[in-house]
Design a protein around this motif. Sequence first.
Motif, mmCIF file in Angstrom:
data_model
loop_
_atom_site.group_PDB
_atom_site.id
_atom_site.type_symbol
_atom_site.label_atom_id
_atom_site.label_comp_id
_atom_site.label_asym_id
_atom_site.label_seq_id
_atom_site.Cartn_x
_atom_site.Cartn_y
_atom_site.Cartn_z
ATOM 1 N N VAL A 1 -0.653 91.944 34.596
ATOM 2 C CA VAL A 1 -1.344 92.694 33.545
ATOM 3 C C VAL A 1 -1.056 94.195 33.686
ATOM 4 O O VAL A 1 -1.433 94.983 32.840
ATOM 5 C CB VAL A 1 -2.867 92.389 33.610
ATOM 6 C CG1 VAL A 1 -3.633 93.059 32.491
ATOM 7 C CG2 VAL A 1 -3.118 90.893 33.555
ATOM 8 N N TYR B 1 -0.443 84.155 31.920
ATOM 9 C CA TYR B 1 -1.718 84.134 31.205
ATOM 10 C C TYR B 1 -2.179 85.531 30.780
ATOM 11 O O TYR B 1 -2.479 85.773 29.614
ATOM 12 C CB TYR B 1 -2.812 83.466 32.069
ATOM 13 C CG TYR B 1 -4.167 83.526 31.411
ATOM 14 C CD1 TYR B 1 -4.567 82.548 30.515
ATOM 15 C CD2 TYR B 1 -5.036 84.599 31.637
ATOM 16 C CE1 TYR B 1 -5.794 82.609 29.873
ATOM 17 C CE2 TYR B 1 -6.265 84.682 30.999
ATOM 18 C CZ TYR B 1 -6.636 83.686 30.119
ATOM 19 O OH TYR B 1 -7.839 83.780 29.478
ATOM 20 N N GLY B 2 -2.233 86.444 31.757
ATOM 21 C CA GLY B 2 -2.734 87.793 31.474
ATOM 22 C C GLY B 2 -1.954 88.495 30.377
ATOM 23 O O GLY B 2 -2.535 88.949 29.383
ATOM 24 N N VAL C 1 -6.957 80.005 41.002
ATOM 25 C CA VAL C 1 -5.834 79.758 40.092
ATOM 26 C C VAL C 1 -6.323 78.892 38.941
ATOM 27 O O VAL C 1 -7.248 78.107 39.096
ATOM 28 C CB VAL C 1 -4.648 79.062 40.807
ATOM 29 C CG1 VAL C 1 -4.054 79.966 41.860
ATOM 30 C CG2 VAL C 1 -5.060 77.736 41.409
ATOM 31 N N PHE C 2 -5.690 79.067 37.785
ATOM 32 C CA PHE C 2 -6.069 78.278 36.624
ATOM 33 C C PHE C 2 -5.428 76.898 36.709
ATOM 34 O O PHE C 2 -4.368 76.744 37.310
ATOM 35 C CB PHE C 2 -5.620 78.975 35.333
ATOM 36 C CG PHE C 2 -6.270 80.300 35.101
ATOM 37 C CD1 PHE C 2 -7.609 80.503 35.414
ATOM 38 C CD2 PHE C 2 -5.547 81.360 34.572
ATOM 39 C CE1 PHE C 2 -8.206 81.729 35.192
ATOM 40 C CE2 PHE C 2 -6.136 82.593 34.350
ATOM 41 C CZ PHE C 2 -7.471 82.780 34.664
ATOM 42 N N ARG D 1 -0.602 87.062 39.382
ATOM 43 C CA ARG D 1 -1.249 86.964 38.072
ATOM 44 C C ARG D 1 -1.940 88.284 37.728
ATOM 45 O O ARG D 1 -1.928 88.733 36.588
ATOM 46 C CB ARG D 1 -2.271 85.824 38.145
ATOM 47 C CG ARG D 1 -2.935 85.466 36.867
ATOM 48 C CD ARG D 1 -3.869 84.294 37.065
ATOM 49 N NE ARG D 1 -5.086 84.678 37.772
ATOM 50 C CZ ARG D 1 -6.057 83.822 38.114
ATOM 51 N NH1 ARG D 1 -5.927 82.543 37.855
ATOM 52 N NH2 ARG D 1 -7.130 84.249 38.739
ATOM 53 N N CYS D 2 -2.533 88.874 38.762
ATOM 54 C CA CYS D 2 -3.256 90.135 38.574
ATOM 55 C C CYS D 2 -2.292 91.270 38.219
ATOM 56 O O CYS D 2 -2.537 92.029 37.285
ATOM 57 C CB CYS D 2 -4.022 90.425 39.854
ATOM 58 S SG CYS D 2 -4.812 92.008 39.920
ATOM 59 N N MET E 1 -8.544 92.117 39.635
ATOM 60 C CA MET E 1 -9.398 91.645 40.716
ATOM 61 C C MET E 1 -8.862 90.350 41.326
ATOM 62 O O MET E 1 -8.387 89.471 40.630
ATOM 63 C CB MET E 1 -10.819 91.425 40.199
ATOM 64 C CG MET E 1 -11.812 91.176 41.305
ATOM 65 S SD MET E 1 -13.502 91.410 40.712
ATOM 66 C CE MET E 1 -14.385 91.487 42.242
#
Lengths: 284, 311
Positions: free
Chosen positions: A188, A133-134, A122-123, A184-185, A115
């Motif tokens: 994963v 991260y993922g 953003v982190f 980032r999405c 999503m």
Amino acid sequence: MNQPNEITMHLDHALSARGASIPPETSDPVFTLDNVSVYYSDYEAIRNVTLPIGRNEITAFIGPSGCGKSTLLRSFNRMNDLIPGAHLKGTVAYHGTDIYGPNVDPIEVRRKVGMVFQKPNVFPKSIYENVAYGPKVNGTKGNLDDLVEECLTRAALWNEVKDDLKKSAYALSGGQQQRLVIARCIAVKPEVILMDEPCASLDPLATAKIEDLMVELASEYTIIIVTHNMQQAARVSDRTAFFTAELDENEIRHGRLVEFGRTRELFSSPTDPRTEDYISGRFG
Amino acid sequence: MATNTVSETAEGLSLRQSRPRYGEKIIRFILALAAFVSIFTTFGIVISLLIPSIEFFMEVPITDFLFGTVWTPLFKNGEFGVIPLLSGTIVITLIAIAVAIPLGLGASIYLSEYASERVRKVLKPTLEVLAGIPTVVFGFFALEFLTQAILIKIFPEIEVFNALSAGLIMGVMIIPTIASLSEDAMAAVPSGLRDGAYALGSSKRQTAIKVVMPAALSGIVAAFVLGISRAIGETMIVTIAAGLQPQLSFNPLMGMQTMTSYIAAAGSGDLATGSIEYKSIFAVGMLLFLLTFLMNIFSIRLVRRFRQAYQ
């Protein structure tokens, strides 16, 4: 069949070039919604939606504010589970499996269905760590350099950040942050990407980049996008679902699906007068 | 008609002459005074500490004070080595931190990430009540209950006055400070970050530890520092539960005296004003002031650095 009238004509030039190759019916759906209603405690935010989501297609959800389109989008990866009191009736079938079934782990669903949000979230970490991260939380061990590069390249961001991977993601512009969120999405390795008004906080140039990216990603991913921008829906999507909010017999507002079809047809010859009113700018 | 309108407008615009507003000035002065009281007080404390301290250091060399390992101010030809008081402070503070940081942080993570709205509404105020208990009550609780009823059964060799009970109870005392401030910091993390983490397939634990906590780090560090400052400055618990024996030891089962409990005990005694023992109170006070001052400066720096990296 309505003739394309002059008011909807202005959207014609925007219509996606991909539209021609989209079959009239969804033959190979990734998701099938059957009579889905989403509730916040007692309030029914959206009622009785039945809808297929085609593989490697871009499906746009459009409609006025409060029509439940974002609520519906969040039911594809069970994000509504995080809101106390939210629940769902009907079935959301992912490749035939009801993702709200008793043995389904929402975390697994979210790994398959990524999503992107309205505000680039953003982190507070480096650009590299955001992408990594993922995979890290999903148990990928070892060197992630190649994956990070690949995802940033896919998100059309690599060339802008390759020398600054250790820099804080907050140093990026809004448009870059949103592309970082997309990178980032996809790190994963989801099958579906949900986008909730991904360009709402971006300027036109950054919006254009995200739209190009969406069309490119559609070759590999199935994309569902919620947008307020009808030109955007016309430009990028293959199919469009139009929602509206209507009062029911008890004078309570509910979101309803009005019309669903190929974007080209929905915009040039909508079958429902409410759709036509909305896309021609007469309400909403 | 038109001229009429113009003249009316001109009349409406006529301004009164400016006049001084004395009320405003008085209010402003009173409010500024309120803001400056704490600054004046701080300066007053520094000056009142400084003068007797300088007099003290004219009689006792500063190196003897800072590096001496025997503190016997009340003896004839007493020695003024502050190290035993410093070690007492450090040992008890470390015990308190070891209790308060894990429990306080754990409580804050539970409150901000796991607890339902209903539980949080009950638990957080209850936790904050703990911060309102007078420290003298904590002190007697440490001495009478913790030491006599529990610790003595686990460690039969424990002294009646001991650093362990004081440190443990002091830790409990500062849990609310750390928990409440850390919870505030984590609750302030935008929910968009949590959504982002969950949407990538994070569990609740991963979201809390890997996303929310780092994002709230500056607030959490500030909470730790405030908690540690309270531990160092805490007086009543240590005076009651840890005893008044200055000992250079790192054995928490023994009694110890801290800088604060020396000041409290000596200050309430009948020392002759102007005597060297009397002046030693100010020297210890000065050291305590400098230590907490340095720690606050350090923590402000630290918080600023994290904020730069994470904002």
